[in-house]
Design a protein around this motif. Structure first.
Motif, PDB file in Angstrom:
ATOM      1  N   ILE A  75      42.057  60.244  32.607  1.00  0.00           N
ATOM      2  CA  ILE A  75      43.089  59.916  31.723  1.00  0.00           C
ATOM      3  C   ILE A  75      43.774  60.918  31.520  1.00  0.00           C
ATOM      4  N   SER A  76      43.060  61.261  30.137  1.00  0.00           N
ATOM      5  CA  SER A  76      43.128  63.000  29.924  1.00  0.00           C
ATOM      6  C   SER A  76      43.884  63.568  30.369  1.00  0.00           C
ATOM      7  N   LEU A  77      43.725  64.418  31.419  1.00  0.00           N
ATOM      8  CA  LEU A  77      44.082  65.264  32.393  1.00  0.00           C
ATOM      9  C   LEU A  77      44.735  64.848  32.697  1.00  0.00           C
ATOM     10  N   LEU A  78      45.462  63.604  33.128  1.00  0.00           N
ATOM     11  CA  LEU A  78      46.596  63.252  33.572  1.00  0.00           C
ATOM     12  C   LEU A  78      47.849  63.665  32.367  1.00  0.00           C
ATOM     13  N   VAL A  79      47.502  63.378  31.617  1.00  0.00           N
ATOM     14  CA  VAL A  79      48.570  63.623  30.242  1.00  0.00           C
ATOM     15  C   VAL A  79      48.365  65.224  29.462  1.00  0.00           C
ATOM     16  N   PHE A  80      47.734  65.350  29.756  1.00  0.00           N
ATOM     17  CA  PHE A  80      47.741  66.807  29.582  1.00  0.00           C
ATOM     18  C   PHE A  80      48.517  67.852  30.922  1.00  0.00           C
ATOM     19  N   PHE A  81      48.400  66.601  31.427  1.00  0.00           N
ATOM     20  CA  PHE A  81      48.899  67.582  32.396  1.00  0.00           C
ATOM     21  C   PHE A  81      50.893  67.502  32.528  1.00  0.00           C
ATOM     22  N   ARG A  82      50.853  66.349  32.162  1.00  0.00           N
ATOM     23  CA  ARG A  82      52.410  65.677  31.862  1.00  0.00           C
ATOM     24  C   ARG A  82      52.893  66.965  30.634  1.00  0.00           C
ATOM     25  N   VAL A  83      52.208  66.295  29.248  1.00  0.00           N
ATOM     26  CA  VAL A  83      52.951  68.061  28.506  1.00  0.00           C
ATOM     27  C   VAL A  83      53.237  69.166  28.598  1.00  0.00           C
ATOM     28  N   LYS A  84      52.077  69.751  28.890  1.00  0.00           N
ATOM     29  CA  LYS A  84      51.942  70.639  29.579  1.00  0.00           C
ATOM     30  C   LYS A  84      52.911  71.580  30.517  1.00  0.00           C
ATOM     31  N   VAL A  85      52.832  71.082  32.067  1.00  0.00           N
ATOM     32  CA  VAL A  85      53.809  71.467  32.814  1.00  0.00           C
ATOM     33  C   VAL A  85      54.640  70.832  32.627  1.00  0.00           C
ATOM     34  N   ILE A  86      55.367  69.830  32.899  1.00  0.00           N
ATOM     35  CA  ILE A  86      56.480  68.832  33.039  1.00  0.00           C
ATOM     36  C   ILE A  86      57.309  68.885  31.907  1.00  0.00           C
ATOM     37  N   GLU A  87      56.743  68.789  30.600  1.00  0.00           N
ATOM     38  CA  GLU A  87      57.326  68.607  29.315  1.00  0.00           C
ATOM     39  C   GLU A  87      57.459  70.232  28.445  1.00  0.00           C
ATOM     40  N   LYS A  88      56.121  70.688  28.830  1.00  0.00           N
ATOM     41  CA  LYS A  88      56.125  72.339  28.606  1.00  0.00           C
ATOM     42  C   LYS A  88      56.501  72.251  26.907  1.00  0.00           C
ATOM     43  N   ARG A  89      55.282  71.501  26.337  1.00  0.00           N
ATOM     44  CA  ARG A  89      54.718  71.384  25.166  1.00  0.00           C
ATOM     45  C   ARG A  89      52.959  72.253  24.857  1.00  0.00           C
ATOM     46  N   PHE A  91      49.867  71.805  23.327  1.00  0.00           N
ATOM     47  CA  PHE A  91      48.279  70.212  22.510  1.00  0.00           C
ATOM     48  C   PHE A  91      48.947  70.388  21.378  1.00  0.00           C
ATOM     49  N   SER A  92      49.037  71.444  20.041  1.00  0.00           N
ATOM     50  CA  SER A  92      49.169  70.980  19.229  1.00  0.00           C
ATOM     51  C   SER A  92      50.172  69.664  19.050  1.00  0.00           C
ATOM     52  N   SER A  93      51.193  70.034  19.887  1.00  0.00           N
ATOM     53  CA  SER A  93      52.696  69.456  19.887  1.00  0.00           C
ATOM     54  C   SER A  93      52.251  67.433  19.274  1.00  0.00           C
ATOM     55  N   ILE A  94      50.948  67.676  19.874  1.00  0.00           N
ATOM     56  CA  ILE A  94      50.483  65.841  20.186  1.00  0.00           C
ATOM     57  C   ILE A  94      49.413  65.717  19.225  1.00  0.00           C
ATOM     58  N   GLY A  95      49.257  66.146  18.645  1.00  0.00           N
ATOM     59  CA  GLY A  95      48.362  66.610  16.920  1.00  0.00           C
ATOM     60  C   GLY A  95      47.418  67.243  17.088  1.00  0.00           C
ATOM     61  N   PHE A  96      46.537  68.001  18.366  1.00  0.00           N
ATOM     62  CA  PHE A  96      45.788  68.091  18.986  1.00  0.00           C
ATOM     63  C   PHE A  96      46.003  69.896  17.702  1.00  0.00           C
ATOM     64  N   ASN A  97      45.883  70.108  17.013  1.00  0.00           N
ATOM     65  CA  ASN A  97      45.819  71.946  16.200  1.00  0.00           C
ATOM     66  C   ASN A  97      44.456  71.867  15.317  1.00  0.00           C
ATOM     67  N   LYS A  98      44.278  73.133  16.133  1.00  0.00           N
ATOM     68  CA  LYS A  98      42.709  73.697  15.287  1.00  0.00           C
ATOM     69  C   LYS A  98      42.532  73.523  14.009  1.00  0.00           C
ATOM     70  N   ASN A  99      43.654  73.543  13.330  1.00  0.00           N
ATOM     71  CA  ASN A  99      42.524  74.408  11.996  1.00  0.00           C
ATOM     72  C   ASN A  99      42.140  72.718  10.931  1.00  0.00           C
ATOM     73  N   ASN A 100      40.569  73.189  10.983  1.00  0.00           N
ATOM     74  CA  ASN A 100      39.942  72.191  10.488  1.00  0.00           C
ATOM     75  C   ASN A 100      39.831  70.977  11.540  1.00  0.00           C
ATOM     76  N   TRP A 101      39.590  71.238  12.724  1.00  0.00           N
ATOM     77  CA  TRP A 101      39.518  69.582  13.636  1.00  0.00           C
ATOM     78  C   TRP A 101      38.074  69.327  13.779  1.00  0.00           C
TER      79      TRP A 101
END
Length: 308
Positions: A75-89, A91-101
């Motif tokens: 399920i997550s893979l489908l969302v990641f595909f949508r965000v990266k390929v279709i919306e061209k954003r 992962f930080s834009s959905i809240g996954f910033n690497k800082n202090n994760w």
């Protein structure tokens, strides 16, 4: 020098490319049910590879639950595909910033454990909880291996539901419309998705919507998804495999550190659905939302998202 963080709200440069609320809801359901179908097929080789390992051979329910929870990854893979390929954003834009994760996730996990533990601590002194004397699942020391294994499954499952509802749906609707619309629709859909769970009732749905509101507010106030992923996983893990309750009506009796029973008024305890269907959970969730809003007024959260 601090790196620039991409805000979750208003993270898309072109709102016109984002789906309207009807299409966003449909896409969320496609993510959930389409991804689950993909996962159930893709995890067959994993099931076959693990079934003869002694831990799973002697506890087939553990393997079945683990595979089910692992399948959420698709399920997550489908969302990641949508965000990266279709919306061209990013992962930080959905809240996954690497800082202090890890710190953020760990804090969220502790909050989730604390919230469920407080429910138990309220119910136990009033006689609404008893200890199971004839458990049908491994309990205590004999359950440690099973509990640790299934924790990985809850980590995947909890994060996945947050990625769909808070990371993506709340994100796009808040950006396209406003934060209120995003918060209301994402939380309500989250609750309604549990309508098909066994023994569900109206208090359960209301409480799950309140969970969604709490998690959504936390994401909005902190501009971060890591913590709510931790909260969600810990909440489920604590219910099912620390205290031995059902999780959203589902029987997850594969191993628990303690095996407790909810007794007395279902209205108070949640009964056979688990603590999520009880008024005690309602009180804790409302209190949690109140505390979150209170500390926000005290300017505890320094990483404010941009207002839509």
């Amino acid at each position: 020098m601090h790196s620039k963080k991409i805000p979750i709200i208003n993270s898309s440069k072109n709102k016109k490319k984002l789906p309207n609320f009807i299409w966003a809801i449909i896409l969320s359901l496609i993510f959930m049910y389409g991804g689950s179908l993909m996962g159930s097929l893709a995890t067959v080789p994993l099931f076959l590879a693990l079934r003869n390992i002694p831990l799973f051979f002697n506890n087939k329910d553990l393997l079945s639950l683990l595979i089910t929870l692992f399948s959420f990854a698709f399920i997550s893979l489908l969302v990641f595909f949508r965000v990266k390929v279709i919306e061209k954003r990013s992962f930080s834009s959905i809240g996954f910033n690497k800082n202090n994760w890890l710190k953020k996730y760990s804090l969220g996990f502790l909050i989730g454990l604390a919230m469920m533990s407080i429910i138990v601590l309220i119910l136990f002194p009033f006689g609404y909880i008893t200890v199971e004397k004839n458990p049908i699942q491994p309990v205590g020391i004999s359950a440690i291996a099973s509990v640790l294994v299934i924790l990985f499954g809850w980590i995947i499952q909890g994060a996945t539901e947050e990625i769909v509802t808070r990371g993506w749906l709340l994100n796009v609707l808040s950006t396209k419309y406003n934060i209120g619309v995003g918060l209301l629709i994402s939380s309500t859909l989250f609750g309604l998705m549990h309508l098909t769970n066994p023994n569900v009732n109206y208090i359960a749905v209301i409480n799950i919507i309140l969970v969604g509101l709490f998690y959504g507010l936390y994401v909005i106030k902190t501009n971060d998804l890591w913590a709510v992923c931790g909260m969600h996983s810990a909440w489920n893990f604590a219910q099912g495999n620390i205290f031995g309750f059902k999780v959203s009506g589902l029987d997850v009796s594969v191993g628990s550190l303690i095996d407790l029973n909810l007794v007395g008024s279902d209205f108070v305890t949640g009964g056979i659905f688990g603590p999520e269907a009880g008024i005690t959970a309602t009180f804790i969730l409302l209190a949690s939302i109140g505390i979150l809003l209170f500390i926000d007024k005290k300017r505890y959260f320094s990483n404010k998202p941009l207002k839509s």
